[in-house]
Design a protein around this motif. Structure first.
Motif, PDB file in Angstrom:
ATOM      1  N   THR A 149       0.864  -1.131   0.099  1.00  0.00           N
ATOM      2  CA  THR A 149      -0.014  -0.040  -0.105  1.00  0.00           C
ATOM      3  C   THR A 149       0.841   1.055  -0.148  1.00  0.00           C
ATOM      4  O   THR A 149       0.317   2.383  -0.197  1.00  0.00           O
ATOM      5  N   ALA A 150       2.282   1.316   0.065  1.00  0.00           N
ATOM      6  CA  ALA A 150       2.895   2.298  -0.073  1.00  0.00           C
ATOM      7  C   ALA A 150       3.328   2.391  -1.317  1.00  0.00           C
ATOM      8  O   ALA A 150       4.336   3.342  -1.835  1.00  0.00           O
ATOM      9  N   SER A 151       2.888   1.901  -2.305  1.00  0.00           N
ATOM     10  CA  SER A 151       3.105   1.699  -3.820  1.00  0.00           C
ATOM     11  C   SER A 151       1.921   2.522  -4.691  1.00  0.00           C
ATOM     12  O   SER A 151       0.915   2.866  -4.149  1.00  0.00           O
ATOM     13  N   ASP A 152       2.447   3.019  -5.741  1.00  0.00           N
ATOM     14  CA  ASP A 152       1.536   3.642  -6.832  1.00  0.00           C
ATOM     15  C   ASP A 152       0.418   2.714  -7.347  1.00  0.00           C
ATOM     16  O   ASP A 152      -0.670   3.076  -7.459  1.00  0.00           O
ATOM     17  N   ARG A 153       0.956   1.633  -7.667  1.00  0.00           N
ATOM     18  CA  ARG A 153       0.078   0.331  -8.039  1.00  0.00           C
ATOM     19  C   ARG A 153       0.263  -0.935  -7.523  1.00  0.00           C
ATOM     20  O   ARG A 153       1.276  -1.410  -7.267  1.00  0.00           O
ATOM     21  N   ILE A 154      -0.654  -1.753  -7.299  1.00  0.00           N
ATOM     22  CA  ILE A 154      -0.827  -2.951  -6.880  1.00  0.00           C
ATOM     23  C   ILE A 154      -1.474  -4.040  -7.857  1.00  0.00           C
ATOM     24  O   ILE A 154      -2.426  -3.965  -8.071  1.00  0.00           O
ATOM     25  N   PHE A 155      -0.445  -4.887  -8.135  1.00  0.00           N
ATOM     26  CA  PHE A 155      -1.157  -5.892  -9.116  1.00  0.00           C
ATOM     27  C   PHE A 155      -0.908  -7.129  -8.728  1.00  0.00           C
ATOM     28  O   PHE A 155      -0.014  -7.595  -8.039  1.00  0.00           O
ATOM     29  N   LEU A 156      -1.849  -8.142  -8.998  1.00  0.00           N
ATOM     30  CA  LEU A 156      -1.806  -9.648  -8.736  1.00  0.00           C
ATOM     31  C   LEU A 156      -1.758 -10.551 -10.090  1.00  0.00           C
ATOM     32  O   LEU A 156      -2.681  -9.886 -11.075  1.00  0.00           O
ATOM     33  N   ASN A 157      -1.159 -11.480 -10.065  1.00  0.00           N
ATOM     34  CA  ASN A 157      -1.404 -12.713 -11.277  1.00  0.00           C
ATOM     35  C   ASN A 157      -2.872 -12.887 -10.984  1.00  0.00           C
ATOM     36  O   ASN A 157      -3.482 -13.113  -9.795  1.00  0.00           O
ATOM     37  N   PRO A 158      -3.663 -12.967 -12.040  1.00  0.00           N
ATOM     38  CA  PRO A 158      -5.013 -13.345 -11.900  1.00  0.00           C
ATOM     39  C   PRO A 158      -5.376 -14.724 -11.296  1.00  0.00           C
ATOM     40  O   PRO A 158      -6.571 -14.756 -10.781  1.00  0.00           O
ATOM     41  N   GLY A 159      -4.571 -15.405 -11.083  1.00  0.00           N
ATOM     42  CA  GLY A 159      -4.835 -16.807 -10.359  1.00  0.00           C
ATOM     43  C   GLY A 159      -4.211 -16.768  -8.850  1.00  0.00           C
ATOM     44  O   GLY A 159      -4.419 -17.815  -8.023  1.00  0.00           O
ATOM     45  N   ALA A 160      -3.909 -15.610  -8.454  1.00  0.00           N
ATOM     46  CA  ALA A 160      -3.287 -15.595  -7.269  1.00  0.00           C
ATOM     47  C   ALA A 160      -4.445 -15.260  -6.057  1.00  0.00           C
ATOM     48  O   ALA A 160      -5.469 -15.169  -6.335  1.00  0.00           O
ATOM     49  N   MET A 161      -3.804 -15.554  -4.995  1.00  0.00           N
ATOM     50  CA  MET A 161      -4.869 -15.237  -3.777  1.00  0.00           C
ATOM     51  C   MET A 161      -4.509 -14.225  -2.880  1.00  0.00           C
ATOM     52  O   MET A 161      -3.079 -13.964  -3.159  1.00  0.00           O
ATOM     53  N   VAL A 224      -2.592  -0.878  11.480  1.00  0.00           N
ATOM     54  CA  VAL A 224      -2.355  -1.308   9.947  1.00  0.00           C
ATOM     55  C   VAL A 224      -3.583  -0.627   9.030  1.00  0.00           C
ATOM     56  O   VAL A 224      -3.195  -0.199   8.163  1.00  0.00           O
ATOM     57  N   THR A 225      -4.755  -1.093   9.621  1.00  0.00           N
ATOM     58  CA  THR A 225      -5.989  -0.607   8.852  1.00  0.00           C
ATOM     59  C   THR A 225      -5.842   0.848   8.597  1.00  0.00           C
ATOM     60  O   THR A 225      -6.475   1.318   7.770  1.00  0.00           O
ATOM     61  N   GLY A 226      -5.524   1.661   9.654  1.00  0.00           N
ATOM     62  CA  GLY A 226      -5.695   3.208   9.522  1.00  0.00           C
ATOM     63  C   GLY A 226      -4.903   3.575   8.346  1.00  0.00           C
ATOM     64  O   GLY A 226      -5.111   4.485   7.516  1.00  0.00           O
ATOM     65  N   ASN A 227      -3.533   3.028   8.231  1.00  0.00           N
ATOM     66  CA  ASN A 227      -2.690   3.328   7.210  1.00  0.00           C
ATOM     67  C   ASN A 227      -3.157   2.964   5.899  1.00  0.00           C
ATOM     68  O   ASN A 227      -2.893   3.442   4.757  1.00  0.00           O
ATOM     69  N   ILE A 228      -3.748   1.570   5.960  1.00  0.00           N
ATOM     70  CA  ILE A 228      -4.221   1.150   4.534  1.00  0.00           C
ATOM     71  C   ILE A 228      -5.354   1.860   3.895  1.00  0.00           C
ATOM     72  O   ILE A 228      -5.560   2.100   2.840  1.00  0.00           O
TER      73      ILE A 228
END
Length: 589
Positions: A149-161, A224-228
């Protein structure tokens, strides 16, 4: 027969000579690899720095060139420590060749406080206008997501969990197992919250212990949830709803609920990094590892032969004697601290503590040297994932104490353990013993019989004396009344955020902040960093790897995650005498 013996002897001699030659050649080859690997390197333009997250990250990179040598798989893959990761991120911010940082999330936990420090460094890095992108191939763990969550973009592989479900603290109990083998653990303690002994006495948490666990994991999760929420623009109530209902367990759910920004494959990630770097899809982009980037000279690095700040890394359990690279030997660290106190070129000391505690005596030996050092020059404490019980004991003399909000600290309390294995030997193994004493208690403490009421009183008296000394030292170091320390003591564990409110720490901040704080206290603008303890000779290290480390690597390869249970039982074997350590073995995930 004579000819047979002759050829057999010749064969054995040949094998021995060949083995020696092989070892010499292998050692020479490894030395050549290491020598070439220590040279400064340069990187080309249009580079992206790769941060391997979701792996075990020690506080300090092992400067031993053989530290990454895996003799089981015959590979060299050293892991960077938090110190180098933070320095590299800071260096990359002003490096024109580095366009951005890619976070590669993995499957292991580096610890919440370690994650917090790296996250803060990434946020500062983004302030330069450079990008940070996070990606996960298989699974995105909660710590990995928090970092991402410190990044500009968060990406996942389509099959990831994705793992987003709140925090859970798990405690293992040994009472019934010990009863089955005929071992009774005789316990003395001070403090109603000193839950370190509960696994030996109960088969579930006491109300007091459950209360404190809820308190500190709740504090960490709230932080953690506050920063997220701030980073992702999602309110905390909604985040907790997602956690309660596991709505983000799959990649699609994570994307639909705006926890991540896209579901892409690895080739699409590469194209995205090129575009964010100002390149075309057909252009080449260079991925630079943390290990390689550590060897890139830092033009902004401060060097001073006269003014140094000694950074002493104290990681692991606190044990008596010399200890090892995996724990904190009280006598060895006392010598290191004393030497830095007397070194006139060392203007300040930073003690990085990442320890759940351990031997009360060893903690006290270190405390004495730290107390003396604090009287000579600034002594700054930097708390990592853990700085609890004995870990807090050695922190108490600090001129200033820095903690992460997610650090586990406090646990001001002590306990004593004396196992009684008489039933194991007599009833299970059929072994009996007979003791002849000159005096009433000559065999005290005995591992083969229960303690008498008088012996229990003696043990309790010693525990109370150690606890009183612990409280007095904390009171002196923190400028508090002993009664006030006792009120927040009694073995209770706190998050770093709560410890700040209680006056147990002075400021929220990580290792870099602590070093800068030490420089300010010493009145230094230019200084160099001296990292301690001194690294073991690489060839001695190699020989040690041929023994115990290879055995542990083989054990881990066979048992996987279950190997930690074996390691915990090894720790239990060492818990004799009076201990000042974190309650139980707890894993927060």
């Amino acid at each position: 027969m004579k000819e047979f013996l002759k050829y057999t002897l010749a064969t054995i001699t040949g094998i021995i000579i060949a083995s020696i030659l092989f070892f010499v050649i292998m050692l020479g080859s490894l030395s050549a690899i290491v020598a070439s690997g220590n040279k400064p390197v340069s990187i080309s333009e249009n580079s992206v720095l790769v941060l391997k997250a979701g792996v075990a990250i020690p506080d300090r990179s092992d400067q031993n060139p053989f530290s990454g040598l895996d003799l089981v798989n015959m590979t060299i893959s050293p892991a960077p420590g938090l110190n180098d990761i933070l320095s590299n991120i800071e260096k990359a911010a002003s490096d024109k060749n580095i366009k951005g940082i890619l976070i590669e999330n993995g499957l292991l936990s580096p610890g919440w406080a370690t994650t917090e420090e790296i996250r803060d460094a990434l946020i500062k890095f983004r302030e330069t206008g450079k990008f940070v992108v996070a990606y996960s191939d298989y699974v995105l763990l909660q710590e990995g997501y928090y970092l991402s969550t410190a990044s500009d973009r968060i990406f996942l592989n389509p099959g990831a969990m994705m793992d987003f479900k709140g925090l859970s603290g798990e405690v293992m109990f040994y009472k019934k197992a010990l009863e089955k083998i005929g071992v009774e653990v005789q316990v003395t303690r001070h403090g109603k919250f000193k839950g370190a002994v509960e696994p030996f006495l109960l088969d579930e948490l006491s109300k007091e212990n459950e209360e404190q666990i809820k308190d500190y994991i709740g504090s960490i999760w709230s932080h953690v949830t506050g920063n997220i929420a701030k980073a992702r623009g999602i309110n905390e109530e909604q985040l907790n709803f997602m956690a309660d209902n596991l709505v983000a367990y799959g990649a699609v759910g994570a994307f639909e609920n705006h926890l991540v920004d896209g579901l892409i494959y690895r080739d699409e990630l590469t194209d995205t990094l090129k575009l964010m770097s100002g390149l075309n899809k057909d252009d080449k982009i260079n991925m630079v590892s943390m290990i390689k980037y550590t060897k890139v000279p830092d033009p902004g690095r401060m060097i001073s032969a006269k003014n140094k700040i000694a950074v002493i890394y104290a990681s692991g359990n606190i044990v008596t004697g010399k200890g090892s690279e995996y724990n904190i030997g009280g006598n060895h660290f006392a010598e290191v601290i004393r030497k830095e106190m007397l070194d006139t070129t060392v203007r300040a000391i930073v003690l990085r503590v990442n320890s759940p505690g351990g031997s009360a005596v060893a903690s006290d030996i270190m405390w004495r040297e730290l107390e003396l050092a604090a009287g000579k020059k600034p002594l700054v404490i930097s708390m990592g994932n853990y700085a609890a019980s004995g870990g807090y004991y050695i922190s108490a003399p600090g001129t200033r104490i820095y903690s992460n909000p997610t650090t586990i600290t406090g646990s001001i309390g002590v306990f004593g353990l004396i196992p009684n294995a008489g039933a194991l030997l007599n009833d299970k193994l059929g072994i009996s013993t007979q003791t002849v004493n000159t005096n009433t208690n000559s065999d005290f403490p005995s591992l083969l019989r229960p303690m008498s009421s008088m012996e229990k009183e003696v043990m309790q008296m010693n525990v109370e004396q150690v606890y009183s000394g612990f409280v007095a030292k904390v009171a002196s170091g923190r400028k508090m009344e002993p009664g006030a320390v006792d009120t927040i003591g009694e073995g209770r564990v706190y998050s770093g955020k709560k410890a700040l409110e209680l006056g147990l720490v002075d400021e929220i901040g990580g290792l870099k902040t602590a070093i800068k704080g030490a420089a300010a206290l010493a009145g230094l603008d230019n200084y160099s960093i001296k990292e301690l303890p001194v690294v073991e000779d690489p060839y001695t290290k190699l020989l040690s790897q041929l023994g115990g480390e290879v055995r542990m690597k083989l054990l881990k390869s066979e048992l996987g995650e279950s190997a930690r249970f074996y390691q915990e039982f090894l720790e239990i074997k060492s818990l004799t005498g009076i201990q000042a350590r974190l309650p139980y073995f707890i894993e927060i995930r």
